[in-house]
Design a protein around this motif. Structure first.
Motif, PDB file in Angstrom:
ATOM      1  N   ASP A  94       0.729  -1.227   0.093  1.00 25.00           N
ATOM      2  CA  ASP A  94      -0.005   0.024   0.092  1.00 25.00           C
ATOM      3  C   ASP A  94       0.901   1.243   0.039  1.00 25.00           C
ATOM      4  O   ASP A  94       1.868   1.143   0.634  1.00 25.00           O
ATOM      5  CB  ASP A  94      -1.057   0.220   1.213  1.00 25.00           C
ATOM      6  CG  ASP A  94      -2.006   1.045   1.220  1.00 25.00           C
ATOM      7  OD1 ASP A  94      -1.637   2.209   0.445  1.00 25.00           O
ATOM      8  OD2 ASP A  94      -2.769   0.925   1.803  1.00 25.00           O
ATOM      9  N   GLU A  95       0.586   2.112  -0.962  1.00 27.22           N
ATOM     10  CA  GLU A  95       1.383   3.513  -1.037  1.00 27.22           C
ATOM     11  C   GLU A  95       1.504   4.384   0.239  1.00 27.22           C
ATOM     12  O   GLU A  95       2.487   4.911   0.549  1.00 27.22           O
ATOM     13  CB  GLU A  95       1.064   4.295  -2.175  1.00 27.22           C
ATOM     14  CG  GLU A  95      -0.543   4.932  -2.110  1.00 27.22           C
ATOM     15  CD  GLU A  95      -0.733   5.514  -3.321  1.00 27.22           C
ATOM     16  OE1 GLU A  95       0.195   6.204  -3.842  1.00 27.22           O
ATOM     17  OE2 GLU A  95      -1.525   5.406  -3.887  1.00 27.22           O
ATOM     18  N   VAL A 127       7.258  -1.156  -5.395  1.00 26.05           N
ATOM     19  CA  VAL A 127       5.621  -1.227  -5.519  1.00 26.05           C
ATOM     20  C   VAL A 127       5.438   0.221  -5.664  1.00 26.05           C
ATOM     21  O   VAL A 127       4.915   0.432  -6.656  1.00 26.05           O
ATOM     22  CB  VAL A 127       5.276  -1.844  -4.292  1.00 26.05           C
ATOM     23  CG1 VAL A 127       3.861  -1.839  -4.538  1.00 26.05           C
ATOM     24  CG2 VAL A 127       5.580  -3.462  -3.957  1.00 26.05           C
ATOM     25  N   TYR A 128       5.830   0.967  -4.777  1.00 30.42           N
ATOM     26  CA  TYR A 128       5.380   2.489  -4.932  1.00 30.42           C
ATOM     27  C   TYR A 128       6.606   3.300  -4.639  1.00 30.42           C
ATOM     28  O   TYR A 128       7.314   3.165  -3.481  1.00 30.42           O
ATOM     29  CB  TYR A 128       4.052   2.723  -4.010  1.00 30.42           C
ATOM     30  CG  TYR A 128       2.907   2.130  -4.279  1.00 30.42           C
ATOM     31  CD1 TYR A 128       2.019   2.677  -5.192  1.00 30.42           C
ATOM     32  CD2 TYR A 128       2.731   0.996  -3.585  1.00 30.42           C
ATOM     33  CE1 TYR A 128       0.866   2.169  -5.769  1.00 30.42           C
ATOM     34  CE2 TYR A 128       1.225   0.268  -3.770  1.00 30.42           C
ATOM     35  CZ  TYR A 128       0.564   0.745  -4.802  1.00 30.42           C
ATOM     36  OH  TYR A 128      -0.466   0.221  -5.048  1.00 30.42           O
ATOM     37  N   THR A 131       6.480   9.756  -1.277  1.00 39.83           N
ATOM     38  CA  THR A 131       6.334  11.080  -1.153  1.00 39.83           C
ATOM     39  C   THR A 131       7.409  11.879  -0.643  1.00 39.83           C
ATOM     40  O   THR A 131       7.966  11.245   0.332  1.00 39.83           O
ATOM     41  CB  THR A 131       4.923  11.186  -0.476  1.00 39.83           C
ATOM     42  OG1 THR A 131       3.735  10.692  -1.141  1.00 39.83           O
ATOM     43  CG2 THR A 131       4.782  12.707  -0.491  1.00 39.83           C
ATOM     44  N   VAL A 153      10.028   3.863  -8.798  1.00 39.44           N
ATOM     45  CA  VAL A 153      10.025   2.661  -8.942  1.00 39.44           C
ATOM     46  C   VAL A 153      11.064   2.062  -9.827  1.00 39.44           C
ATOM     47  O   VAL A 153      10.985   2.573 -10.703  1.00 39.44           O
ATOM     48  CB  VAL A 153       8.426   2.107  -9.592  1.00 39.44           C
ATOM     49  CG1 VAL A 153       8.510   0.364  -9.623  1.00 39.44           C
ATOM     50  CG2 VAL A 153       7.490   2.742  -8.334  1.00 39.44           C
ATOM     51  N   ASN A 158       8.485  -1.657 -13.672  1.00 38.16           N
ATOM     52  CA  ASN A 158       7.712  -0.693 -14.343  1.00 38.16           C
ATOM     53  C   ASN A 158       6.750  -1.312 -15.082  1.00 38.16           C
ATOM     54  O   ASN A 158       6.841  -1.508 -16.254  1.00 38.16           O
ATOM     55  CB  ASN A 158       8.546   0.276 -15.096  1.00 38.16           C
ATOM     56  CG  ASN A 158       9.124   1.503 -13.966  1.00 38.16           C
ATOM     57  OD1 ASN A 158       8.509   1.615 -12.917  1.00 38.16           O
ATOM     58  ND2 ASN A 158       9.885   2.310 -14.488  1.00 38.16           N
ATOM     59  N   PHE A 162       2.899  -2.709 -10.641  1.00 33.47           N
ATOM     60  CA  PHE A 162       3.659  -1.884  -9.698  1.00 33.47           C
ATOM     61  C   PHE A 162       4.053  -0.611 -10.446  1.00 33.47           C
ATOM     62  O   PHE A 162       4.993  -0.288 -10.925  1.00 33.47           O
ATOM     63  CB  PHE A 162       5.169  -2.496  -9.477  1.00 33.47           C
ATOM     64  CG  PHE A 162       4.863  -4.314  -9.005  1.00 33.47           C
ATOM     65  CD1 PHE A 162       5.304  -5.187  -9.694  1.00 33.47           C
ATOM     66  CD2 PHE A 162       4.449  -4.327  -7.611  1.00 33.47           C
ATOM     67  CE1 PHE A 162       5.446  -6.539  -9.395  1.00 33.47           C
ATOM     68  CE2 PHE A 162       4.620  -5.490  -7.135  1.00 33.47           C
ATOM     69  CZ  PHE A 162       4.917  -6.750  -8.144  1.00 33.47           C
ATOM     70  N   ASP A 164       3.139   2.812  -9.452  1.00 34.11           N
ATOM     71  CA  ASP A 164       3.299   4.426  -9.294  1.00 34.11           C
ATOM     72  C   ASP A 164       4.316   4.906  -8.733  1.00 34.11           C
ATOM     73  O   ASP A 164       5.028   4.417  -7.918  1.00 34.11           O
ATOM     74  CB  ASP A 164       2.135   4.653  -8.374  1.00 34.11           C
ATOM     75  CG  ASP A 164       0.612   4.468  -8.890  1.00 34.11           C
ATOM     76  OD1 ASP A 164       0.477   4.294 -10.120  1.00 34.11           O
ATOM     77  OD2 ASP A 164      -0.173   3.981  -8.066  1.00 34.11           O
ATOM     78  N   GLY A 166       6.407   8.118  -6.930  1.00 29.94           N
ATOM     79  CA  GLY A 166       6.117   8.764  -5.865  1.00 29.94           C
ATOM     80  C   GLY A 166       5.671  10.285  -6.266  1.00 29.94           C
ATOM     81  O   GLY A 166       5.860  10.769  -6.948  1.00 29.94           O
ATOM     82  N   GLY A 190       7.864   5.592 -12.769  1.00 25.37           N
ATOM     83  CA  GLY A 190       7.225   4.709 -12.717  1.00 25.37           C
ATOM     84  C   GLY A 190       6.457   4.377 -14.010  1.00 25.37           C
ATOM     85  O   GLY A 190       6.381   5.132 -15.018  1.00 25.37           O
ATOM     86  N   GLY A 194       4.595   9.719 -10.757  1.00 26.44           N
ATOM     87  CA  GLY A 194       3.963  10.388  -9.694  1.00 26.44           C
ATOM     88  C   GLY A 194       3.670  11.645 -10.129  1.00 26.44           C
ATOM     89  O   GLY A 194       3.881  12.358 -11.004  1.00 26.44           O
TER      90      GLY A 194
END
Length: 349
Positions: A94-95, A127-128, A131, A153, A158, A162, A164, A166, A190, A194
């Motif tokens: 989970d991001e 995965v993510y 931020t 990522v 990519n 997977f 996204d 950041g 990614g 992001g």
């Protein structure tokens, strides 16, 4: 002679950054102090929560997380590169589980990010992307000279499972506020890049100036007020309580799922064209500032002035196109083809 052992990721950054014209300054910052990042259960962090005022300097620590809370103020000093520790355990799915590099977390807490040669980067993960900076819980921030980039990522992951990169800056929560006045904001790489800026949950952002190299995304009552800036990608606005407002001399022309906002900001003679994708009755607000003459372009649909809700035939926001394109503006097109985007970001300031 004793040798200095640096983390592998730090050595990679040194190798890339040393090729820039700012190499001497960057070398001094990076080599000052870079301890090995700990495991996920031994997170290097600096917490400012005593209600006082503080300054974070480049030599304070190596890769680390910074938390600001309890009505505390923090000033990020000039010549600071702030990197997140290596992230994370492979069971992160989970991001929201990937920690922002800088968090300002409650009402009364304030961050000043306005130092010369000041950079913050989100963590890289399979995965993510992480931020770079998050403002929440009623906190506020001023972002001037400096740059933020979301975490990447890795290229080998990519794919659509997977996706996204950041976000550079996330502002969320009632009474959370940020003023952007000259910052460069870049989403992490990614399959889907992001966002430069993500505003949600009734937060407010004012943009006076800045370089937004990736998407701006506004939803769940987020509000963004735009008085200047360079917007290279689309702006997506979702939901009837979400709003994007442009102040100056603007008109908008509807074209399929998007509105093309055309005009000038106050005090500028440069005409800008900004793609806005409003969905689910989101508000596009054009506020006239100064003496404005905006006749319709020949052969174009009638301009749409003023404040109005806009809904498109789509009930979901457009999906960002997958792209790994380098930055192609600000005089760094050639550099961007040779060096990583992080190097291009540093060279642009």
């Amino acid at each position: 002679n004793a040798s200095i052992q640096l983390p592998r990721t730090t050595m990679m950054k040194i190798s890339k950054l040393s090729r820039l014209s700012t190499g001497f300054i960057v070398w001094r910052i990076i080599l000052d102090r870079f301890p090995q990042a700990g495991a996920q259960d031994d997170i290097p962090e600096i917490v400012y929560n005593d209600g006082g005022s503080h300054v974070y300097k480049a030599a304070d620590q190596g890769p680390t997380y910074i938390d600001v809370s309890n009505s505390t103020s923090l000033d990020i000093a000039s010549f600071t590169i702030l990197d997140a520790p290596e992230c994370c355990s492979e069971d992160v799915v989970d991001e929201d589980s990937i920690r922002p590099t800088i968090r300002v977390m409650d009402e009364g807490s304030f961050l000043n990010f306005d130092g010369e040669m000041t950079f913050a980067f989100g963590s890289n993960h399979s995965v993510y992307g992480g931020t770079a900076m998050q403002i929440s819980g009623g906190a506020s921030a001023y972002l001037g000279v400096g740059a933020l980039q979301g975490g990447d990522v890795p290229l080998e992951t990519n794919d659509e499972d997977f996706p996204d990169g950041g976000n550079a800056l996330a502002v969320q929560g009632v009474n959370s506020m940020a003023t952007i006045n000259g910052t460069t904001l870049i989403g992490g790489e990614g399959y889907y890049p992001g966002h430069s800026l993500y505003v949600r949950h009734n937060a407010n952002v004012t943009i006076l100036a800045g370089d937004f190299q990736d998407t701006i995304y506004i939803d769940t009552g987020g509000k963004v007020y735009v008085k200047g800036g360079n917007f290279r990608r689309r702006i997506v606005v979702v939901g009837s309580e979400s709003r994007i407002q442009f102040l100056g001399c603007f008109r908008s022309i509807f074209n399929g799922l998007r509105e093309e906002v055309i005009g000038t900001f106050e005090g500028s003679e440069t005409t800008v064209r900004i793609e806005v994708y409003p969905t689910q009755n989101a508000i596009l607000d054009l506020v006239e500032v100064g003496e404005c003459e905006l006749p319709p372009q020949s052969g174009s649909p009638t301009p749409n002035p003023g404040t109005r809700p806009i809904s498109s035939s789509s009930t979901t926001p457009p999906t960002p196109e997958p792209t790994m394109m380098p930055v192609t503006n600000s005089g760094i097109a050639v550099l961007g083809k040779v060096l990583c985007r992080r190097c291009a970001l540093l060279a642009s300031l």
